[in-house]
Design a protein around this motif. Structure first.
Motif, short mmCIF file in Angstrom:
data_model
loop_
_atom_site.label_atom_id
_atom_site.label_comp_id
_atom_site.label_asym_id
_atom_site.label_seq_id
_atom_site.Cartn_x
_atom_site.Cartn_y
_atom_site.Cartn_z
N PRO A 52 36.96 -8.94 18.75
CA PRO A 52 36.69 -8.93 17.42
C PRO A 52 37.47 -9.61 16.54
O PRO A 52 38.66 -9.68 16.62
CB PRO A 52 36.93 -7.50 17.15
CG PRO A 52 37.81 -6.98 18.00
CD PRO A 52 37.71 -7.94 19.27
N PRO A 53 36.90 -10.28 15.45
CA PRO A 53 37.58 -10.84 14.44
C PRO A 53 38.66 -10.05 13.72
O PRO A 53 39.79 -10.45 13.30
CB PRO A 53 36.81 -11.63 13.23
CG PRO A 53 35.12 -11.47 14.26
CD PRO A 53 35.33 -10.42 15.09
N THR A 54 38.27 -8.74 13.67
CA THR A 54 39.03 -7.99 12.57
C THR A 54 39.24 -6.57 13.39
O THR A 54 38.53 -6.06 14.25
CB THR A 54 38.55 -7.42 11.11
OG1 THR A 54 37.23 -6.91 11.23
CG2 THR A 54 38.25 -9.07 10.61
N LYS A 55 40.28 -5.68 12.85
CA LYS A 55 40.34 -4.44 13.36
C LYS A 55 39.13 -3.53 12.90
O LYS A 55 38.76 -2.79 13.58
CB LYS A 55 41.44 -3.75 12.86
CG LYS A 55 42.95 -4.46 13.52
CD LYS A 55 43.96 -3.77 13.01
CE LYS A 55 45.41 -4.31 13.66
NZ LYS A 55 46.53 -3.68 13.28
N ARG A 56 38.67 -3.90 11.91
CA ARG A 56 37.61 -3.11 11.29
C ARG A 56 36.45 -3.15 12.11
O ARG A 56 35.72 -2.15 12.44
CB ARG A 56 36.86 -3.46 9.78
CG ARG A 56 36.17 -2.51 9.27
CD ARG A 56 35.61 -3.10 8.00
NE ARG A 56 36.79 -2.61 7.14
CZ ARG A 56 36.85 -2.96 5.75
NH1 ARG A 56 35.91 -3.62 5.09
NH2 ARG A 56 37.90 -2.55 5.00
N GLU A 57 36.08 -4.46 12.70
CA GLU A 57 34.92 -4.91 13.35
C GLU A 57 35.05 -4.00 14.89
O GLU A 57 34.28 -3.69 15.60
CB GLU A 57 34.62 -6.35 13.49
CG GLU A 57 34.22 -6.77 12.22
CD GLU A 57 33.79 -8.27 12.32
OE1 GLU A 57 33.06 -8.92 11.66
OE2 GLU A 57 34.67 -8.89 13.21
#
Length: 256
Positions: free
Chosen positions: A112-117
């Motif tokens: 994932p590109p970000t922790k949120r994703e």
């Protein structure tokens, strides 16, 4: 643990369990006792089926399975032990690995590109009742193991400056190495192949304290896996460790 007696008695020439153990009734009785079964088959295939069936108790009471080793005089107060314990214990980490669990179900979790994703992917996967049930089983099983290990073992609970060594995480090899020490006769010796974490990681502090302060560490030789002795990365380092029960350690041979 299931099969541990069988592994101790592998055929020295083939590296496997003998095809037939009917000539070893005493050994079969010990295996059955260790598995918590009334009896076990004498054939190799039947014996392995019994070991992996999950019907027996997943534990081995060494004192009961080998009374001639631990109580040779017949007295419960006169406990001895093995003259030697040799092994290559499992190196698995006893901790929840979400990358492994969720990544096996969706590779997107690993990239994932970000922790949120990544968190969104996690919640999406847990929305599947089957995945949620598997995850709950994983977490519950680890919690059960922790409770059992906390009652039986000590080395994984070592503290450094008031904090649990290795932030409280530990590996199976530490528990096996500690258990081996308790199975030795007063003049017994243990020889293990361990990961280099034995001498390099803070998490193994408790195990080092045991082998250095309470036992007599005789040798610790560390090698890289360049010759592919194990089917893992050739850069992985492991250590051959030899120690006798009576300590403390004053000096030992080593190479890295």
């Amino acid at each position: 643990m299931p099969g541990i007696v069988v592994h101790f008695h592998r055929n020295a020439h083939t590296g496997d369990v003998p095809e037939d153990l009917s000539a070893e009734p005493h050994l079969l009785r010990m295996i059955a006792l260790g598995l918590g079964l009334a009896e076990v088959p004498s054939s190799r295939s039947g014996l392995l089926d019994a070991v992996t069936s999950g019907v027996g108790h997943p534990a081995l009471a060494y004192e009961l399975a080998f009374p001639e080793v631990f109580h040779p005089t017949g007295s419960a107060n006169d406990q001895v032990g093995f003259h030697a314990v040799l092994g290559n214990p499992p190196w698995d980490t006893v901790r929840k690995n979400e990358d492994q669990f969720f990544g096996a179900r969706d590779f997107a979790f690993l990239m994932p590109p970000t922790k949120r994703e990544k968190a969104a992917t996690r919640e999406r996967l847990l929305g599947d009742p089957r995945v949620a049930a598997d995850y709950e089983s994983l977490v519950g099983g680890l919690q059960e193991r922790d409770r059992i290990n906390d009652r039986i073992f000590e080395t994984h609970k070592a503290r450094v400056h008031g904090q649990l060594a290795g932030r409280g995480t530990y590996d199976d090899y530490m528990l096996f190495a500690e258990r081996a020490a308790t199975l030795l006769a007063p003049n017994g010796v243990v020889g293990f192949v361990l990961p280099s974490a034995f001498h390099a990681n803070e998490g193994a502090t408790g195990l080092r304290r045991l082998y250095l302060n309470k036992m007599d560490l005789r040798a610790c030789y560390c090698f890289e896996n360049r010759r592919k002795l194990f089917e893992i990365d050739s850069r992985f380092k492991f250590a051959t460790v030899v120690a006798s029960r009576r300590g403390p350690t004053h000096a030992f041979s080593c190479a890295f």
